[in-house]
Scaffold this motif. Sequence first.
Motif, mmCIF file in Angstrom:
data_model
loop_
_atom_site.group_PDB
_atom_site.id
_atom_site.type_symbol
_atom_site.label_atom_id
_atom_site.label_comp_id
_atom_site.label_asym_id
_atom_site.label_seq_id
_atom_site.Cartn_x
_atom_site.Cartn_y
_atom_site.Cartn_z
ATOM 1 N N ALA A 22 -31.411 -17.069 -2.650
ATOM 2 C CA ALA A 22 -31.611 -16.737 -4.057
ATOM 3 C C ALA A 22 -32.950 -16.023 -4.224
ATOM 4 C CB ALA A 22 -31.590 -18.020 -4.861
ATOM 5 N N ASP A 23 -33.270 -15.588 -5.458
ATOM 6 C CA ASP A 23 -34.525 -14.889 -5.703
ATOM 7 C C ASP A 23 -35.710 -15.835 -5.702
ATOM 8 O OD1 ASP A 23 -33.343 -12.490 -5.799
ATOM 9 O OD2 ASP A 23 -33.084 -12.460 -7.967
ATOM 10 N N ARG A 24 -35.450 -17.125 -5.882
ATOM 11 C CA ARG A 24 -36.526 -18.128 -5.871
ATOM 12 C C ARG A 24 -36.116 -19.210 -4.884
ATOM 13 N NH1 ARG A 24 -40.875 -19.841 -8.620
ATOM 14 N NH2 ARG A 24 -41.004 -22.085 -8.861
ATOM 15 N N VAL A 25 -36.896 -19.351 -3.841
ATOM 16 C CA VAL A 25 -36.498 -20.208 -2.723
ATOM 17 C C VAL A 25 -37.554 -21.279 -2.487
ATOM 18 C CG1 VAL A 25 -35.932 -20.223 -0.257
ATOM 19 C CG2 VAL A 25 -35.281 -18.272 -1.653
ATOM 20 N N ALA A 26 -37.121 -22.517 -2.353
ATOM 21 C CA ALA A 26 -38.060 -23.605 -2.053
ATOM 22 C C ALA A 26 -38.372 -23.606 -0.563
ATOM 23 C CB ALA A 26 -37.451 -24.934 -2.466
ATOM 24 N N ILE A 27 -39.636 -23.813 -0.220
ATOM 25 C CA ILE A 27 -40.030 -23.928 1.189
ATOM 26 C C ILE A 27 -39.673 -25.327 1.658
ATOM 27 C CG2 ILE A 27 -41.978 -23.897 2.796
ATOM 28 C CD1 ILE A 27 -43.382 -21.988 0.840
#
Lengths: 220, 388
Positions: A22-27
């Motif tokens: 996605a455009d916002r990814v959790a590390i």
Amino acid sequence: MRTVFCLLLAATIFIPGCSQPADRVAITEIREMNQEEQAAMPVLGTASRLGLEPSGPQRAPTPHNDDQPLPESGVMESAPLDPAHLHWQAPDGWRRGEERPMRLATYMPAATEATECAVTLLPGMAGGITANLNRWRAQLDLGPMSDDDILALPRLEMLGEQAAYLSVADAGGTVKLYGVICPIPGGLLFVKMTGPIHEMEPERERFEAFCRSMHVSEEQ
Amino acid sequence: MNILRRIYAFLASYGLSVALLLLLMALVFFGTLEQTRLGLYEAQRRYFESLVVVHPLFGWFPLPLPGGYLLLSLLFVNMLVGAIFRAPKRWRRPGLLIAHGGVLYLIVAGFVAYTYAINGNLPLYEGESGSRFQSYYEWEIRVAEMTSDEAGRVFIIPQQDFEDIGDGAGRVFHHQMLPFDLRVVRYYPNSRPAHGSGAWSVDGLELNPLPKERTAEHNVPGVFVTLHEPERPDASAAPGILWGMERAPWRLLADGREYAFSLRRREWELPFTLTLDKFNHETYPGTTMPRHFSSEMRLEEGGAERDVVISMNEPLRHRGYTFYQASWGPTDANPGDPLYTVLAVTRNPAGQWPMYASCIISFGLLLHFGQALFRYLKQQSRARQAKS
């Protein structure tokens, strides 16, 4: 039943082949790092880091033993400005927003809904004035300016400097940005205001007065 | 429902099997040819790990072909449905059923390896220990939290999470323990830093994209990143350039803590430590061709130690990892100079599955043809008895 199973099986196999982040990814992956690894990370300026200049002076890689903040360039040229010593006069009607990381202050002018003015101080060159001005333009889908264009920008006197002053609207004429980047000892000071064009234009003079009001004083 | 039945019949058909096998043959042919132009890694990625590939026929005509992933997935469904579910069961002659099961197992092994296997290398000088190995081709962005009195943390962003970033706004990476969001704005698979002042420059420097190298290991990637407040992508941001061959990480203060950002080859931790005690190598007399080389290693795990030897064709298998003797150096070392070994490291949950699948297929075919031979001999015997 067998038909449905067969189709589900085919979907199960193909879906992983099509997946995209996605455009916002959790590390999600975190490793531990020991002191030896930290010691192998010298502080260098951008050109030295990227191998375009000799390494030059290096700073000890453990900042918490230092009493001065870390400049991005890695070389301290003068005593850096303590953010606590930077003061300003907010225009009448401007409301101060909540504290946010990486920002000194945020203001919302009265009678606006989506307009916001942010004051940020970054150590070192923080990428440089040209790149930051062009990055702001890119946020409005505008192309980069050349060095000559930037030299020709209007200037705003603040903190004893003639700071580059960018005032631009997006191509559709809906969003406007006022931005000033002022060099200060040890870093760059950014004052940036964005919002819908009809809310921004009446605030222009107040924005400029806000920038001019900035001064350094050791009073807390 | 009629349409679903038709799809089912199509997926189970012999016609589809033949078409898939012919397309696989063409794909292997074209993919092998393209290896000379693209290199092994890129050809494998484009032709065999993809859903669709456009092959430049005669160098100019764009011929679309289904990729290896799509063809093998369809072949799996086709064999499962056609050869296992739909085909009439002749339990007295199970050989073909077993052989088809073995082929399915082989395809599953390929899928598991493609999805979960990792490959890399571990170079060690004599006397040196290592408990991490690094990838040949993959890279990672590391965000290291610098500390003075304790072990710091490194937040890892693997290449697969940012390698598809195009010309848009990039992709934001976040973690609740970080006081900023990191946006990867541009990714260049192969690049060199140069002076410039474009939109993606920092301190008068920017990354110049270069064509990919034929040997994928020679690519040096770079990224342009910005840091901004969490969930505030429009806020003032600090821009930075990370490059695979940089001398030092980009370091910055954020929210009172110091962070180091770097782009490095992907690394994986081993659950044990290997130490190279001695490296042995022999060449054929009068040549530099290796005849035999081996690494005498010490494996330490949970306080226990044991000696192991890794040599050509005799890998070490331990805890799901396989270590092969891949290379050594320096090749121009004088007698007495310290030598290093390079171990190729693989962690593949399906590492042994192709061997098991081959055994199953062989058993199935032996059974099938053995029964056919037995039947034939029996018929011949009956015919001879009838004649006499």
